[in-house]
Design an enzyme around this catalytic site. Structure first.
Site, PDB file in Angstrom:
ATOM      1  CB  THR A  44      46.635  32.975  34.175  1.00 47.43           C
ATOM      2  OG1 THR A  44      45.384  33.455  33.343  1.00 47.43           O
ATOM      3  CG2 THR A  44      47.332  31.851  33.093  1.00 47.43           C
ATOM      4  CG  HIS A  47      43.152  29.747  37.053  1.00 49.64           C
ATOM      5  ND1 HIS A  47      41.725  29.721  38.118  1.00 49.64           N
ATOM      6  CD2 HIS A  47      42.384  31.155  36.609  1.00 49.64           C
ATOM      7  CE1 HIS A  47      41.704  30.618  38.304  1.00 49.64           C
ATOM      8  NE2 HIS A  47      41.750  31.370  37.142  1.00 49.64           N
TER       9      HIS A  47
END
Ligand code: NAD
Ligand code: ZN
Length: 347
Positions: A44, A47
């Site tokens: 995450t 990202h």
């Protein structure tokens, strides 16, 4: 003037993040201020760093915001009304802050709270010297765990939650995708009594991590047909698949590799919609579980039990330890696929 601290902050809508001096946060009522010891980097965070469409939509309106959510640290101060945790406790945190009022929360299904707010996603995170967290989200970490292991309990919880979808004892289990969470899952499946664990992963570095974590068979799904290999090795398929890649091919393979009446637990997040042969799933009577986050707190209790009993050792998956300042080197390692979990030492 507020005391200052270091933090890795997402400052602009585009690739990158900056190490900045920012004001140290203050704990409000019900909160704790944690001095971060170690923090690990999640997909995450990658990202958010690379700024994909999800990050743009979810985090765009809130930048500048401090990144990171996986950590362990020491309680430095507590706000009003906090009595379940004390200054000096070493803690990790459940990163999903739940509302306690929606219907799933009232049913005790906190992992699917309708109003979840996530550390480092919906509010400032832990790639910093200090973080403020609601005290109810903290979990005291057993003293026998190293700081690095204690920093990675949150992603380990994803693996444990997935492995607990159904009992794995006596079962043949396929894990597809050996990122850090897939590698953890191999160890958890073994600790939960799986008789044989098959690991499918195209990246040779990561495939070998599955071997270190106890997988009995390492399969390259690009070089060979995964379904063909599984059928050759098992005769009739595996009893369970823990899908940890989110890759569309692996998800269809999961359906083809599982024995009729078996189950698939899906943690991997596909980047887009996926086309599947649902007739195969239906006629094989497969139970398909979507897995999100961790069960609060059953997953954490089971993690503590596995680690404290010595039934699980995740340290081989924590392949790199860097200083907080070297965060971008960690991102580079992740992009090259030359790592398991990267841990950043903060203090
Ligand atoms: P990761 O990206 O590090 O690992 C995924 C691995 O899958 C990679 O090593 C990749 O090489 C491999 N892979 C790609 N194609 C494959 C194929 N066809 N067959 C087998 N393997 C293949 O991810 P991670 O941090 O270990 O997390 C695992 C997955 O879980 C990710 O999809 C992540 O987004 C997801 N996730 C979900 C939740 C949740 O709550 N559901 C929480 C955390 C992570
Ligand atoms: Zn809720």
């Amino acid at each position: 003037m507020a005391e200052m601290m270091r933090a890795i902050v997402k400052t602009t809508p585009g690739r990158g993040a900056e190490l900045l001096e920012v004001p140290r946060p203050e704990p409000g009522a019900g909160d704790a201020l944690i001095r971060v010891i170690a923090t690990s980097i999640c997909g995450t965070d990658h990202h958010i760093y690379e700024w994909n469409a999800w990050a743009e939509g979810r985090i765009g309106p809130r930048i500048p915001q401090t990144m990171g959510h996986e950590f362990c640290g020491v309680v430095e101060a507590v706000g009003e009304g906090v009595d379940q945790i004390a200054v000096g406790d070493r803690v990790s945190a459940e990163t999903h802050i739940v509302c306690h009022t929606c219907i799933p929360c009232r049913r005790g299904q906190y992992e699917v709270c309708l109003n979840t707010s996530i550390l480092g996603v919906d509010r400032d995170g832990c790639f910093a010297d200090y973080i403020v967290v609601p005290a109810e989200n903290l979990w005291k970490t057993p003293p026998e765990l190293s700081d690095n292991v204690a920093s990675a309990l949150e992603p380990l919880g994803n693996a444990v939650h997935t492995a607990m979808a159904e009992p794995l004892e006596g079962k043949r289990v396929l894990v597809t995708g050996i990122g850090p969470i897939g590698a953890f899952s191999v160890g958890v499946a073994k600790a939960h009594g799986a008789t044989e664990v098959f690991a499918s992963e195209p990246n040779p570095y990561r495939r070998s991590l599955a071997g270190v974590m106890g997988a009995d068979h390492l399969i390259d799904p690009i070089a060979t047909s995964l379904t063909g290999t599984i059928m050759e090795l098992t005769g009739d398929g595996v009893d369970a698949v823990l899908e940890m890649s989110g890759h569309p091919t692996a998800i269809q393979d999961a359906i083809s590799c599982v024995i009729p009446g078996g189950h698939i637990a899906q943690l991997g997040l596909p980047p887009d919609r996926v086309t599947l042969d649902l007739n195969e799933l239906i006629f094989k009577g497969i139970r398909y579980y979507g897995i999100v986050g961790r069960k609060i707190w059953e997953t954490w209790e089971e993690m503590d039990r596995l680690l404290a009993a010595g039934e699980l050792d995740i340290s081989p998956v924590l392949t790199h330890t860097l200083e907080l300042e070297a965060f971008e080197e960690g991102i580079r390692l992740m992009e090259a696929g030359e790592c398991g979990k990267v841990v950043l030492t903060v203090s």
